[in-house]
Design a protein around this motif. Structure first.
Motif, PDB file in Angstrom:
ATOM      1  N   ALA A   1      -3.907  10.269   2.303  1.00 37.70           N
ATOM      2  CA  ALA A   1      -4.991   9.232   1.147  1.00 37.70           C
ATOM      3  C   ALA A   1      -3.491   7.813   1.639  1.00 37.70           C
ATOM      4  N   TYR A   2      -4.794   6.509   1.288  1.00 36.12           N
ATOM      5  CA  TYR A   2      -3.631   5.732   0.492  1.00 36.12           C
ATOM      6  C   TYR A   2      -4.058   5.008  -0.675  1.00 36.12           C
ATOM      7  N   ILE A   3      -3.234   4.122  -0.981  1.00 36.82           N
ATOM      8  CA  ILE A   3      -4.224   3.490  -2.475  1.00 36.82           C
ATOM      9  C   ILE A   3      -3.634   1.985  -2.246  1.00 36.82           C
ATOM     10  N   GLY A   4      -4.518   1.227  -1.965  1.00 37.39           N
ATOM     11  CA  GLY A   4      -3.668  -0.148  -2.597  1.00 37.39           C
ATOM     12  C   GLY A   4      -2.918  -0.596  -4.341  1.00 37.39           C
ATOM     13  N   TRP A   5      -2.000  -0.501  -3.875  1.00 35.20           N
ATOM     14  CA  TRP A   5      -0.369  -0.714  -5.276  1.00 35.20           C
ATOM     15  C   TRP A   5      -1.284  -2.136  -5.919  1.00 35.20           C
ATOM     16  N   SER A   6      -1.992  -3.256  -6.162  1.00 31.95           N
ATOM     17  CA  SER A   6      -2.534  -4.341  -6.543  1.00 31.95           C
ATOM     18  C   SER A   6      -4.143  -3.646  -7.758  1.00 31.95           C
ATOM     19  N   ASP A   7      -4.998  -3.158  -6.247  1.00 31.58           N
ATOM     20  CA  ASP A   7      -6.444  -3.556  -6.286  1.00 31.58           C
ATOM     21  C   ASP A   7      -6.572  -1.428  -6.627  1.00 31.58           C
TER      22      ASP A   7
ATOM     23  N   THR B   1      -8.870   3.213  -2.812  1.00 33.74           N
ATOM     24  CA  THR B   1      -8.633   4.669  -2.290  1.00 33.74           C
ATOM     25  C   THR B   1      -9.175   4.580  -1.322  1.00 33.74           C
ATOM     26  N   TYR B   2      -8.614   5.905  -0.111  1.00 33.71           N
ATOM     27  CA  TYR B   2      -9.876   6.218   0.984  1.00 33.71           C
ATOM     28  C   TYR B   2      -9.064   7.458   1.308  1.00 33.71           C
ATOM     29  N   TYR B   3      -9.388   8.693   1.832  1.00 36.14           N
ATOM     30  CA  TYR B   3      -9.239  10.044   1.935  1.00 36.14           C
ATOM     31  C   TYR B   3      -9.722  10.234   3.647  1.00 36.14           C
ATOM     32  N   ALA B   4      -8.706  11.054   4.217  1.00 35.21           N
ATOM     33  CA  ALA B   4      -8.726  11.737   5.537  1.00 35.21           C
ATOM     34  C   ALA B   4     -10.107  13.135   5.221  1.00 35.21           C
ATOM     35  N   ASP B   5     -10.963  12.136   5.991  1.00 40.18           N
ATOM     36  CA  ASP B   5     -12.316  13.721   5.614  1.00 40.18           C
ATOM     37  C   ASP B   5     -11.935  15.418   5.531  1.00 40.18           C
ATOM     38  N   SER B   6     -10.642  15.425   5.755  1.00 42.05           N
ATOM     39  CA  SER B   6     -10.534  17.242   5.795  1.00 42.05           C
ATOM     40  C   SER B   6     -10.383  17.051   4.504  1.00 42.05           C
ATOM     41  N   VAL B   7      -9.957  15.926   3.234  1.00 42.18           N
ATOM     42  CA  VAL B   7      -9.253  16.006   2.133  1.00 42.18           C
ATOM     43  C   VAL B   7     -10.571  15.579   0.977  1.00 42.18           C
ATOM     44  N   LYS B   8     -11.493  14.972   1.463  1.00 41.15           N
ATOM     45  CA  LYS B   8     -11.935  14.124   0.831  1.00 41.15           C
ATOM     46  C   LYS B   8     -12.723  15.073  -0.025  1.00 41.15           C
TER      47      LYS B   8
ATOM     48  N   ASN C   1      -6.324  19.590  -5.141  1.00 40.69           N
ATOM     49  CA  ASN C   1      -6.889  21.179  -5.527  1.00 40.69           C
ATOM     50  C   ASN C   1      -7.833  21.982  -4.390  1.00 40.69           C
ATOM     51  N   SER C   2      -8.082  22.819  -5.036  1.00 38.73           N
ATOM     52  CA  SER C   2      -9.136  23.439  -4.165  1.00 38.73           C
ATOM     53  C   SER C   2      -8.313  23.722  -2.737  1.00 38.73           C
ATOM     54  N   LEU C   3      -6.630  24.724  -2.799  1.00 35.94           N
ATOM     55  CA  LEU C   3      -5.952  24.337  -1.899  1.00 35.94           C
ATOM     56  C   LEU C   3      -6.730  25.648  -0.610  1.00 35.94           C
ATOM     57  N   LYS C   4      -6.356  25.021   0.729  1.00 37.34           N
ATOM     58  CA  LYS C   4      -6.706  25.804   1.477  1.00 37.34           C
ATOM     59  C   LYS C   4      -5.462  25.784   2.634  1.00 37.34           C
TER      60      LYS C   4
ATOM     61  N   ALA D   1       1.401  -1.275   0.102  1.00 33.56           N
ATOM     62  CA  ALA D   1      -0.193   0.018   0.231  1.00 33.56           C
ATOM     63  C   ALA D   1       1.066   0.961   0.522  1.00 33.56           C
ATOM     64  N   ARG D   2       0.521   2.547  -0.686  1.00 36.10           N
ATOM     65  CA  ARG D   2       1.443   3.666  -0.584  1.00 36.10           C
ATOM     66  C   ARG D   2       0.600   4.202   0.337  1.00 36.10           C
ATOM     67  N   GLY D   3       0.866   5.798   0.972  1.00 37.06           N
ATOM     68  CA  GLY D   3       0.171   6.696   1.363  1.00 37.06           C
ATOM     69  C   GLY D   3       0.755   7.707   1.316  1.00 37.06           C
ATOM     70  N   TRP D   4      -0.108   8.730   1.463  1.00 39.01           N
ATOM     71  CA  TRP D   4       0.230  10.311   2.141  1.00 39.01           C
ATOM     72  C   TRP D   4       0.248  10.779   3.164  1.00 39.01           C
ATOM     73  N   PHE D   5       0.963  11.106   3.742  1.00 36.63           N
ATOM     74  CA  PHE D   5       0.314  11.888   5.465  1.00 36.63           C
ATOM     75  C   PHE D   5       1.180  13.615   5.197  1.00 36.63           C
ATOM     76  N   ARG D   6       1.199  14.002   6.318  1.00 38.22           N
ATOM     77  CA  ARG D   6       1.282  15.690   6.358  1.00 38.22           C
ATOM     78  C   ARG D   6       1.312  15.511   7.747  1.00 38.22           C
ATOM     79  N   GLN D   7       2.282  17.067   7.698  1.00 42.17           N
ATOM     80  CA  GLN D   7       2.272  17.491   9.655  1.00 42.17           C
ATOM     81  C   GLN D   7       2.597  18.374   9.056  1.00 42.17           C
ATOM     82  N   ALA D   8       2.076  19.149  10.025  1.00 43.59           N
ATOM     83  CA  ALA D   8       2.214  20.684  10.107  1.00 43.59           C
ATOM     84  C   ALA D   8       3.248  21.347  11.166  1.00 43.59           C
TER      85      ALA D   8
END
Length: 122
Positions: free
Chosen positions: A49-55, A58-65, A84-87, A33-40
């Motif tokens: 967010a994450y994504i399955g490499w084979s299938d 996807t899944y997202y945090a509510d804050s970015v969905k 998109n629509s960055l805040k 699996a591959r994921g994105w994280f962030r740290q302020a």
């Protein structure tokens, strides 16, 4: 040696867009699996967010969905994060990660990139 390398960060105005890339090298990630994280500043690293490499699941945090999209290019061993629509509250260092299962738990990811700074001005 496994390596993940992010790119694509920068400074953008609120409402703008950026696309982050993360290239993997040194190992086959066909079952990872591959994921994105962030740290302020002053905050803990959080799941984005994450994504399955084979299938491609996807899944997202509510804050970015609805604003962010994660995708992958298997041939290039690359995962993307279209933002998109960055805040201003999206300002953080963004990290990509790889691990054996699809999870929002950062402790379950084995490999991490060095991070790329995203700054959103108001």
């Amino acid at each position: 040696q496994v390596q993940l390398a992010e790119s694509g960060g920068g400074l953008v105005q609120a409402g703008g867009s950026l696309r982050l890339s993360c290239v993997a090298s040194g190992r086959t990630f066909s079952r990872y699996a591959r994921g994105w994280f962030r740290q302020a500043p002053g905050k803990e690293r959080e799941f984005v967010a994450y994504i399955g490499w084979s299938d491609g699941n996807t899944y997202y945090a509510d804050s970015v969905k609805g604003r962010f999209t994660i995708s992958r290019d298997n041939a290039k061993s690359t995962v993307y994060l279209q933002m998109n629509s960055l805040k201003p509250e999206d300002t953080a260092v963004y990290y990509c990660a790889a691990g054996p299962i699809l999870t929002v738990d950062r402790g379950r990811y084995d490999y991490w990139g060095q991070g790329t700074q995203v700054t959103v001005s108001s």
